[in-house]
Write an enzyme that holds these catalytic residues in place. Sequence first.
Site, short mmCIF file in Angstrom:
data_model
loop_
_atom_site.label_atom_id
_atom_site.label_comp_id
_atom_site.label_asym_id
_atom_site.label_seq_id
_atom_site.Cartn_x
_atom_site.Cartn_y
_atom_site.Cartn_z
N ILE A 17 0.82 -1.22 0.00
CA ILE A 17 0.00 0.00 0.00
C ILE A 17 0.85 1.26 0.00
CG2 ILE A 17 -2.01 -1.07 1.07
CD1 ILE A 17 -1.12 0.05 3.74
N GLY A 18 2.19 1.11 0.05
CA GLY A 18 3.06 2.29 0.02
C GLY A 18 4.51 1.88 0.05
N GLY A 20 8.78 3.71 0.56
CA GLY A 20 9.61 4.86 0.84
C GLY A 20 11.07 4.52 0.65
N GLY A 21 11.95 5.46 1.04
CA GLY A 21 13.37 5.26 0.83
C GLY A 21 13.95 4.11 1.64
N MET A 22 13.39 3.84 2.83
CA MET A 22 13.96 2.83 3.70
C MET A 22 13.04 1.66 3.94
SD MET A 22 13.63 4.65 7.44
CE MET A 22 14.38 3.25 8.25
N ASN A 24 9.01 -0.52 2.89
CA ASN A 24 7.75 -0.68 2.17
C ASN A 24 6.64 -0.88 3.19
OD1 ASN A 24 8.86 -0.58 -0.45
ND2 ASN A 24 9.45 -2.74 -0.31
N VAL A 25 5.44 -0.45 2.83
CA VAL A 25 4.30 -0.57 3.74
C VAL A 25 3.29 -1.52 3.10
CG1 VAL A 25 2.51 0.63 5.03
CG2 VAL A 25 4.68 1.78 4.55
N LYS A 40 5.02 -1.86 8.30
CA LYS A 40 6.14 -1.16 7.64
C LYS A 40 7.36 -2.05 7.78
CE LYS A 40 6.69 3.18 7.33
NZ LYS A 40 6.91 4.64 7.49
N ASP A 134 10.62 14.97 10.33
CA ASP A 134 10.34 14.76 8.90
C ASP A 134 8.86 15.03 8.61
OD1 ASP A 134 10.90 14.18 6.26
OD2 ASP A 134 10.53 12.03 6.50
#
Length: 672
Positions: A17-18, A20-22, A24-25, A40, A134
Site C-alpha cells: 500500500i506504500g 519509501g526510501g527505507m 515498504n508498507v 512497515k 520529517d
Amino acid sequence: MIIGKRLSGRYEILRVIGSGGMSNVYLARDVILERDVAVKLMRVSMANEEQLVRRFRREAQATTQLMHPNIVDIFDVDEDHDNHFIVMEYIAGMDLKAYINHAAPLPLSIVVRMMLQILSAISHAHGQHIIHRDIKPQNVLIDAEGNAKITDFGIAMALFETSMTQTNTTLGSVHYLSPEQARGGVATPKSDVYSLGIMLYEMITGILPFDGESPVAIAIQQLQSPMPLLSDKVPDIPMSLQNIVMKATAKESINRYSTVEEMKEDIATALMPSRINEAPYDIHSADYSETKTIPIQTATIKDKIADIEGLETNKVDEPIIDQKKEKKSNKKVNKKRRWLIIIIAFIAIAGIVGSYFYYTSQKTYAVADVTNISQQAAIARLQKDGFRIGKTTEQNSDKVEKGYIIKTDPEAGEKLKKGDTIDLFISIGKKEFAIDDYRGKNIDDVKEELEKAGFKKVTTTPVNSDEIETNEITSQSIQKGLKIVPSETTIELEFSSGPAAITLKDLSGYNKSSVKDYATDNGFELTTTDEFSDKVAEGQVISQTPEAGTAMNKGQALAVVISKGVEKPEKTIDRKLTIKYTGDEDVAGDPTKEDEEDEGNDSSSSEKEKTSQNIKIYLKDKTHKISDVYQSFSITEDHDVTLSFVLDAKTEGAYIIERDGEKIEQDTVVYE
C-alpha cells in the site's frame, strides 16, 4: 516474495500500500485479533546497517508511548528472520499530499481544522520529548471522516543521519527541511514548526514555496530565499493566515513560534473576522539581510571559518615612523603656516557643513506602506518619517477594515522630501445597503436588483396562496429599513406560486353522486358520460380525465365516464289484454231510457241495437311515446288485444287504455 507470508506467525501480508526510501508498507491481517493492520517492513539493503536498525527499533519503540487521536497507533515492533518491521494502525484513506493534489486549493475552514489536529498531535509528541524531524504531507494520513493522523515519528531521522550519502535520500523531505537542518545543525521542536509552516503554505496554495532541480538547490533556497507571500498566490487570503505562515517559516528559529502549542493557539482564531485584516507580521530584517550559504556537512562549515580566519591574520605591516625626525620637522612649522592651515580648515569645515545641509535638503525618502493599519498609527509613522499629513478622504472598502488606511497619495514606495504632504484614504468599511419592503413586488425584478447590489446570496422560495398574485413576494427575511453589507448577507424571499395544486384522486369505485360531491368540494368543472361496460359495475366510474395523481387547480375540467353495466340486446315483449264492453249494461240499467223507448217505439222489437264504445290505447317503448295514440277503435263487446313493446335493458315500457275518454287501465312493462 513477501506477499502471502506471515510475519511472527501473526501478521499475514496481503498487498503493498506504500513505499519509501527505507521501507515498504503493506496491508496485513492480524490473525490473532482479526483486524487489518499496516506493516512497515525495512528494506533488506537497510537491514545490513546495524546502527540504522538500532535507531529504527529504538525510535519506533519510543513512539509507542504516543497515545493521541491524531497520531497513528503503533501496535508492535518486531523482527522475523532479519525482517525488521513495525505494526501500525491501518488508515483506509489517502495521505495529505494526495488529498492536496486531488482537492487543492483546500477550503480555509478545512485547512484550519486539519492543522489544529496536526498541531495537537505534534504538540503531544513534543511533550513526550519526541521530535518528528520529517513533517511533510506524505506523513499525514486522512481517514474516511476527513481526520488527520500523523505517522513516521522519528524514523526519518534515523535514515537521514545514517545514510546521508545515498542518492536522493533527502529528496522526499528537503522541501520541508528547516534551514538549521539544511546547514547540518541539530533538529529542535522549532524545526518541526518550520516544516509545519511550509506544509500550511502548500495546503492553502496547492504548491510548494521552494522547488528546484536537485535537493541541494532546494536546500539553498531554504537557507537564502525569502518565503513567498501567500497573498501573491491567493490575493484574498486573510492576513492572519499569511502572518502564521511567515512566523512559522522564519529563517532564524528565534523568530518562529516558541512552541507548536503557541502556533496552534494562533491558528485557532485565524478565521475570526477581527483578524482578517490584521497588521502584517514583520520579521526582523536580519532574517533576510545576509546572503547565506548551505554548509551541509561539518567539514564545510570548518572550511568557511578557516577562510574567515585567514582574512583576519593576513594583515599588511604598517611602516614605522621615526619619532625624532618628526619632532624636528614640527618645530620648523612657523606661526604663519599654522594660521593658514587654520583658515583653510575653517573654510573646508564651512563647505562641508553647507554641503551637508544642501544634501539633506535634497535627499528623498520612500513613503512607508501604511495600508491596512489604523489611521492613528499611520499618521504617527508618516510624521515620524518627516512627512506632513494632507487631506483625508473616507471611502468604502470591501477589503480594509473600518478606520484603517486603504492607500496613500503618493503611494507607498514613492520618494519624497521631508516636509512633503501625503494624503490619506480612510476606510469607512464595506458599503451598506438599506433594505426596502419588497412584499407585493415581482420576485424576478427584486432578485435581479439584489444580485446587482452584491448580495452574497438571494434565496427564493415559492409558497401557495389563494389571495396573492403569482410571482408576487409574500415575505422577506430582513425587515425594511435595516442597513446591511450585501457581500456578507443572505436574504430569503418567499413568493406566491398561486393556489395550491390538488393531486387528483383515483375515482375508481365512485358513483356519479360521489363524483359530483368530490368535484364540487375541489372546485373542478365536472362533465359525465355513460357507457356500457362488462368490467365495471353499473353506476360506477369507468375512467377519468386527467388521470389520477395529476396536479389540478381550481376551475380545471374533470371528465368522468360512468358505467351503464353490461349492454343487453333489444327485444319485443307482448302483453295480451281483454278490454271489457260495458255498453249494454249501461242501457239495461237505466229505467228512464226504457220508458222513453217504449213511448217512442210503438212497434216493440225483440232485438235492440248495441251502442259502440270508443277505445284509445297509448304505448311507450323504444319506438313510441306515451303521449301518442298507439291504437284507436270501437267495440260493442269484449275485445282482446295484444300490445307489443320494443325494449332494451335501459328502456321501460308503459301503456294506458281509455274507453270513451275515461282511463280504465294502465301499467308498466320491464325488460326481463
